[in-house]
Design an enzyme around this catalytic site. Structure first.
Site, short mmCIF file in Angstrom:
data_model
loop_
_atom_site.label_atom_id
_atom_site.label_comp_id
_atom_site.label_asym_id
_atom_site.label_seq_id
_atom_site.Cartn_x
_atom_site.Cartn_y
_atom_site.Cartn_z
N HIS A 280 -6.31 2.64 20.40
CA HIS A 280 -7.25 2.04 19.44
C HIS A 280 -6.78 2.25 18.01
CE1 HIS A 280 -10.08 1.10 22.55
NE2 HIS A 280 -10.16 2.34 22.93
N CYS B 137 -3.83 -3.46 5.10
CA CYS B 137 -4.85 -4.36 4.54
C CYS B 137 -5.15 -5.46 5.55
CB CYS B 137 -4.32 -4.96 3.24
SG CYS B 137 -5.41 -6.22 2.54
N CYS C 205 -3.93 -9.05 3.59
CA CYS C 205 -2.51 -9.36 3.38
C CYS C 205 -1.58 -8.62 4.35
CB CYS C 205 -2.11 -9.07 1.95
SG CYS C 205 -2.00 -7.29 1.57
#
Length: 105
Positions: free
Chosen positions: A82, A90, A93
């Site tokens: 996980h 990010c 981006c």
């Protein structure tokens, strides 16, 4: 712990769609789980012992706390199914962000 967020399903907190709508609950929970607050258990050290004896092929974990690393397992032996606090990027981006940056913010 999650009752205060009034979620239809507690797992929603960990979905990207819910995060995009309301990231604050995730950050609150993540802060409470962030590495440095907990210590490896005997089980973590047992897995490290398996590695040291050449018996461990791979350690698969659902935990995101990186306690396997703290216990001394090499990163290449651990699969965080996980994800983990060991890396971040990010969601807009996809630029990688250092763990130090995440901890600071």
């Amino acid at each position: 712990q999650l009752e205060k967020y009034h979620l239809d399903d507690p797992q929603d907190l960990f979905t990207i769609s819910y995060f995009r709508e309301n990231p604050k609950p995730f950050y609150e929970v993540a802060k409470s789980l962030y590495p440095g607050q907990y210590h490896p258990t005997k089980a973590h050290y047992f897995v490290r012992l398996l590695h040291e004896r050449g018996l461990l092929l791979r350690d698969f974990t659902q935990n995101i706390d990186t306690l396997e690393h703290v216990a001394g397992l090499p990163d290449e032996k651990v699969v965080y199914s996980h994800g983990s606090f060991a890396s971040a990027h990010c969601i807009a981006c996809h630029q990688a962000v250092s763990p130090a940056f995440v901890r600071e913010h």
